[in-house]
Write a protein that holds these residues in place. Structure first.
Motif, PDB file in Angstrom:
ATOM      1  N   VAL A  78      41.621 -89.960  -5.100  1.00  0.00           N
ATOM      2  CA  VAL A  78      43.402 -89.523  -5.515  1.00  0.00           C
ATOM      3  C   VAL A  78      43.337 -91.407  -5.611  1.00  0.00           C
ATOM      4  O   VAL A  78      42.456 -91.939  -5.238  1.00  0.00           O
ATOM      5  N   ASP A  79      43.840 -91.212  -6.762  1.00  0.00           N
ATOM      6  CA  ASP A  79      44.845 -92.423  -7.325  1.00  0.00           C
ATOM      7  C   ASP A  79      45.143 -93.572  -6.463  1.00  0.00           C
ATOM      8  O   ASP A  79      46.650 -92.916  -5.997  1.00  0.00           O
ATOM      9  N   THR A 124      48.736 -81.906  -8.584  1.00  0.00           N
ATOM     10  CA  THR A 124      47.394 -83.350  -8.836  1.00  0.00           C
ATOM     11  C   THR A 124      46.769 -83.728  -7.548  1.00  0.00           C
ATOM     12  O   THR A 124      48.074 -83.450  -6.361  1.00  0.00           O
ATOM     13  N   PRO A 125      45.773 -84.065  -7.435  1.00  0.00           N
ATOM     14  CA  PRO A 125      45.481 -84.307  -6.147  1.00  0.00           C
ATOM     15  C   PRO A 125      46.122 -85.444  -5.457  1.00  0.00           C
ATOM     16  O   PRO A 125      45.652 -85.105  -4.274  1.00  0.00           O
ATOM     17  N   GLU A 126      46.747 -86.106  -5.916  1.00  0.00           N
ATOM     18  CA  GLU A 126      48.060 -86.890  -5.142  1.00  0.00           C
ATOM     19  C   GLU A 126      49.178 -86.344  -4.845  1.00  0.00           C
ATOM     20  O   GLU A 126      49.124 -86.587  -4.222  1.00  0.00           O
ATOM     21  N   VAL A 134      49.397 -83.528  -4.108  1.00  0.00           N
ATOM     22  CA  VAL A 134      48.570 -82.574  -2.614  1.00  0.00           C
ATOM     23  C   VAL A 134      48.296 -83.476  -0.956  1.00  0.00           C
ATOM     24  O   VAL A 134      48.841 -83.499  -0.457  1.00  0.00           O
ATOM     25  N   PHE A 135      47.289 -84.825  -2.196  1.00  0.00           N
ATOM     26  CA  PHE A 135      47.789 -85.658  -0.885  1.00  0.00           C
ATOM     27  C   PHE A 135      48.925 -86.205  -0.257  1.00  0.00           C
ATOM     28  O   PHE A 135      49.151 -86.382   0.498  1.00  0.00           O
TER      29      PHE A 135
END
Lengths: 328, 328, 328, 328, 328, 328
Positions: free
Chosen positions: B184-185, B269-271, B273-274
């Motif tokens: 995650v960025d 995107t991973p971010e 979802v996070f």
């Protein structure tokens, strides 16, 4: 198997996992076997007639046995369905020598031994004596199965050691967030995260070819986990007092979040809400991680992920978009 | 108001918030006002006829004005519905002198100034220059409204400063968990948590008496937040590049999790979802915290919490159960 | 209470059940009690201030105590909310002498002693020794609570002895239908019907004023029933073998039919499907029976029944319709 | 067809049911037929070109005709798709001589003649004269189609005579339970069970190859059954009085239980609730019975059953579990 | 492709659309391509190995390119999966000369140029100056993409020019109904119908091979349309005033009808309700029209239509039913 | 009644509709009546004891009778619940003289006689002879009830003449749209719109106080409408042929759109899809129109509308927003 780029019938030889065999009866009354074999990349079925060596072998060996097969690639009703010319067993030594296991089964990307050590460390960090003893008791009893079990047969952490990996990850989430939520009892929350999915060690069976066990179908991992925790709490030294056991059991019974997702009760304590959310957090992020691992760099999107209902964008945010921006 | 333990008609005097007035027409054609007044503990309606001083006052003043009323307690159609004998305004000095605000409005339990400072610190910690400048730009423009807005009109963090409190809490969750999810960025995720609910600063209106604004009804906080972030990204120095803006916008558009909960897109995107999970985490735990604050020590259960679908057990886990354990 | 046809304040005296008391704090800091009292026909709340005799009494006595109250009928916030001038306890002798119980609590229309005897007879008819001994063991341990418990707090058989009545009725359904479904094991099915709801004996508490217990909220009757059956199977002489116990437990865990209705597992044996259907049959017909009992002869329709989603037509089919038939 | 254990192209000859033919146009403008043929164990499609004998035959014969085909096994787009070298009809005598019917079509396991006699006996047992005459009238008119129709095209009793079998079973359930529910009118309930699914005799068409008819799609079996019963009630001697007819019609209109399952009204009389539950009971148990019949003894679980949402455990409860019990 | 009536391997040559290529890795580490090709009647996948000319070509050309392929028909895993012997590009001249486009892509049955002219006429008919200018501005900017885009990738108007066709049809519906609903503002309603789906011009990409674009996945057509309209309103001469823009944006944000169908807000103005219903009307009727076009005259029913949940009866109402009426 | 702006007990006199009376039994065994009275603006309940004149009167008169009552305003259990001192009937002459009807009952805003004439004109415009005769036959038989019936008891067109108004509106929508959809048969579609809700003429009963009739509960308006149309088609001269009747019946059976909304079948002909959409269109717009009529000009939003799930913005689009635009 998906990656076998050929269509024409031709001889082949492969080392594969025997997944299961179903007896069927042909129209003429003769029995034959539908045998399922696979490796990490997929599986296929093959038909073995009563008078063949394959029929004899697959009637006897256990599911999850590693076998060597030779034959001709063919198809039946549109599926890859080879004819076997030779089948044979593999000794444990041959399996080890060829390092076959990682080629046959997907495993957690993190090292299982390190995860296990971290699990022990987390158990030892539980301040409440009865909860610590109960948790230890559970893993002393059922740790063997727990260690290799998947966390699911589909969706998140669905691979060997996946249950161990997911459990440690959820505990990490809990420990990172406990300082932010002082109303949550740390011992109870950490013990809850370690035990929330413990019933899955029994719900699934077959070390190399996981599927739901009979008891898994009849009771489900939520109730099985509750039973395991309850028995351990009584055997633990010191035994867990009734008031605290009730809270621990409640975490296990409620961690699925909603009744229709399999919870036996709705989370009704701060710790139960907390653990259910930690579990949900890592389950979703685990799907993200698995999609990132499995999507080639040349692709912008992962395959469709049913658990997230999307194809995930797998290129990092800093990267330039692969197509020009829209005009508006 | 729930706590006004009396039933018989009698004179009263009170300092209250004027919430709103609706014009109705009686059968004889005369207009009258249905006026809503309240404080922290609840609200009630009163009827004011055309020729009364109350009718004149409440026809003119703005929603959210603090008023002093005197009258007789009465009921109409089963609800507390007093007759006013005198109504009047309060000067700002009188409000301050009497320290009336905290008696009239529920506020975030944490200090708003400290939360605001923490927000600034979190903004400054964003490594990516464009994301940091964009986030700063947003709060420079709309920080005033953001600072006092509630995070909801019901459910979680539904009180003055609630949006600020919830936003900082979600950012805390994100920062605690980022080390566990290296894919995650961090800059994008932190900027996303700070801006995910920014549209609520416009979706709700009325500092002391929050309700949905017209634009809130027409567009919803998800689209409004998207628009605020987009405009800020263009004005920011340096402006945010198109590729990163697209990712930031997606976090805002998808943070509600499911389409039926108001998301305009599903997190892909991973971010995204996070951030959606961090938001959900603190929303649920915020309901737990509010229930713990509002439930008296003498009670074992909170009132029913619609957001969690349970009455929460509010006694700590170590405490002995208040009733004997069941026989089995 | 619905049937108290009066509105004007006036003195009254009544014998009532004390249901519960909640402590509230007035704006001035003083505590007061909100007390719930009721009888068979309904319930109401009353407010008791700190310095009153009622406050003293209701702070001490147990929920479900029978009390005599005198006071004036008043209303607060639209609900009947009397002021008490005198409150007092009732001796057991007085309760018996006045035959107060049936006036205060709705009970199963069938005689509880006869139902209990029939239950014993059904237990004795179970052919499988282990299942018979296990069932006997359960009722030896928990029969007292089971005998008076309601089958629900709303919906079907929601009255004293209702659990006993419903259980015997489901067993009657099962015994009537077993000859039609020879693939269903009679011993297992009958034991399953007798034990399917046994957890409700613990899920609800308070003999005269039933509500969900703490353990009922934390675990639910499905899991509690599973635990009771499991413990009894081990203590029974002879103990129940593991294979049969697994089947019996499965019936209890799955009898609710659907996960969202509270089942911990979906019925996956012929006996589990059979028992779930017998349970459902009598639950629905129990709602019909209760509606027929409670609807006056002069009415064509019952009140709306949430469990059936209709107002039931309660006039018999042979009777002429009360309105003329439609023209078409 | 599932049981045809071969993959390599080879000559074959078979007696099969002609299910249907769809006309398609090739890219070159020529028409060809996609023909569906099958037997009890499954079905397949074959392509017949315009100039073939098969094209000529299948363009003319009725769906459900028994044919003899010869050809070569081939596959097209992954499905078994033979090329026919010869096709021909079968005389009725040949069908009878070869006793082909039971090999081609699954039929109710119970004897159709005995079921029919039992149906007559149940009709004669209806005490209410008008209901008995109406029921008789229905079966006099439509008994032929009713007798061979399936009860469904999937799910429960989906085979020849299945409607007759299911109807008699539901009536058996009703008769077994009527003594337990004296508030249910026996004549009305029994007539209701016999007629509840009568519309299916028209909803499905094709004696040997059942599918939904046009009128079945346009109106559904619930409305069709209502119409059949209404017409019969008027023609019956004596005719059924309006008040009782209204009750009987209501049973048919409401027996599906829920609007989304196809009910035109929700059950609102004791008899309608009773019949809907009897129907539901036998539908579910019919799925259990069919799964038990179709699962080989060597298997512990049936195939997945969509109507029950599980794989049923088909080994009897007394049998030892096939795997060792879990450690906990 | 559905219409290729042959099964045996044989040489073929075809002109096809290149839809996309996915890179996969074989077990031996070599890369290969899975290439999707298609025409109006369907699509198929083919595998191209690293050392082939096909691999080289398909690695380089853009999706939507028209190609000429030669090879042998084969199947892999049950799907048509040819081996290519020769692949090559087509010049634009060759495409035009052979009039290949209409053979490769389904297009709106109405003439695109006439539809576009009608669109212009409808724009010019908008009385409100700002709305007319804004609408003109949108189509000046994005008209090119809009003109060829499909209205969907499945369901209704899912073909080239489909978005143009659907948009004009919805405007026709609106104009026909405006006289019946005088409370609806005609300018706002007509502008709303023209712009409601404008975001789809960006949501989908690829002129000949439409699929969701990255921005389409990240934001969805509802938010994209809102952004396009907002930007156009500011650039338009005269610019649209804020009050009217808010109404126009609301129509776009709410036209999907329900949150779970993708609406960002629920329709809350007369014009928004009106446009959402016009859209829904033509969407459903568009499915009917497409089914009527695609069903051969010899068939009584269309294929199953997921958007209508039925197989449509495609014979006209005056025609005699193809089967005899039911007996009752 | 909502508009009765007073709370203190005082004498009153009113002309009201008698809605219904329910017999209840007091705890002392005496019967009393709960009487419902109302006018256009709402309704209330009053209690009448056995020995009162009101008890005598309301035991005898029919629901929907207009009465004159005098009494004192009081409340019971929080609801307005007056004590009557005098009750009496009204002659028809007095009702007409005082023009009481429009004060007591809400009616369609359009003139009923003109709507009826328009209905006749629409019938006469049906080109297909059998459909025209059938439609005429229906309204000849049941026109009286149809003319005054509401289209609903809540939601859309829920007022006297509402069914007539809604029916004519739906036919107007159909006629306006038929030129756009040439695949829809005009005669069938228009006849379908006129008859789609005809069952409501029987589903509701009571001219002045509409509620569901017994037959309405037992069968629902969809099946009742089907029956009315079927009988009329047979009596019509010329009678409607079976093929066309089947289509007309299907429109009525499917017009509710979804099974869970009460459709007996899903729309499967072009005309059935068309009529269902026309009906839906006017139902939604009817809610908009009613909200616009009932919301005072001084309010920006209507009350919450359950059928649209929003509060509608009732100020016209050209008007300046009542609050300043948001900063962003």
């Amino acid at each position: 198997m998906k990656a076998w780029p050929t269509a024409e019938p031709r001889p082949f030889a492969a080392v594969l996992l025997f997944l299961r065999a179903i007896v069927r009866k042909a129209r003429n009354g003769n029995e034959f076997l539908v045998v399922e074999l696979g490796d990490k990349s997929g599986m296929f079925s093959a038909t073995c007639f009563q008078d063949s060596a394959a029929f004899a072998l697959f009637s006897e060996i256990a599911e999850g046995t590693i076998v060597r097969v030779e034959g001709t690639t063919e198809r039946y009703q549109g599926k890859f369905s080879p004819r076997f010319t030779s089948v044979g067993l593999f000794s444990e030594g041959e399996v080890a020598a060829g390092n076959w296991l990682p080629k046959l089964i997907e495993a957690a990307p993190e090292d299982a031994t390190k995860l296990w050590d971290e699990l022990q460390e987390i158990i030892n960090s539980i301040a409440h004596e009865g909860l610590r003893a109960t948790t230890k008791q559970v893993f002393d009893t059922i740790g063997e199965r727990f260690r290799v079990a998947p966390a699911a047969t589909a969706m998140h952490h669905a691979y060997r050691h996946g249950l161990l990996e997911h459990t440690v990850h959820v505990a990490r989430v809990a420990r990172a967030l406990l300082p932010l939520y002082p109303e949550v009892d740390p011992s109870l929350a950490v013990a809850g995260t370690l035990l929330h999915d413990i019933g899955k060690a029994i719900e699934y069976e077959g070390e190399l070819a996981a599927k739901k066990s009979r008891i898994g179908i009849l009771q489900g991992h939520v109730v099985l986990g509750y039973r395991i925790a309850r028995q351990a709490a009584m055997k633990a030294k010191p035994a867990l007092d009734a008031a605290m056991l009730e809270r621990l059991e409640h975490i296990i019974l409620s961690h699925q979040g909603e009744l229709e997702w399999g919870a036996a009760a709705l989370a009704a304590t701060p710790e139960a809400v907390f653990v259910a959310m930690c579990d949900n957090f890592d389950a979703k992020m685990g799907m993200v991680q698995q999609a990132l691992r499995n999507t080639p760099d040349t692709q912008e999107f992962s395959d469709f992920l049913p658990g997230l209902k999307v194809s995930l964008i797998t290129t990092p945010p800093g990267a330039p978009p692969t197509a020009e921006p829209p005009p508006a």
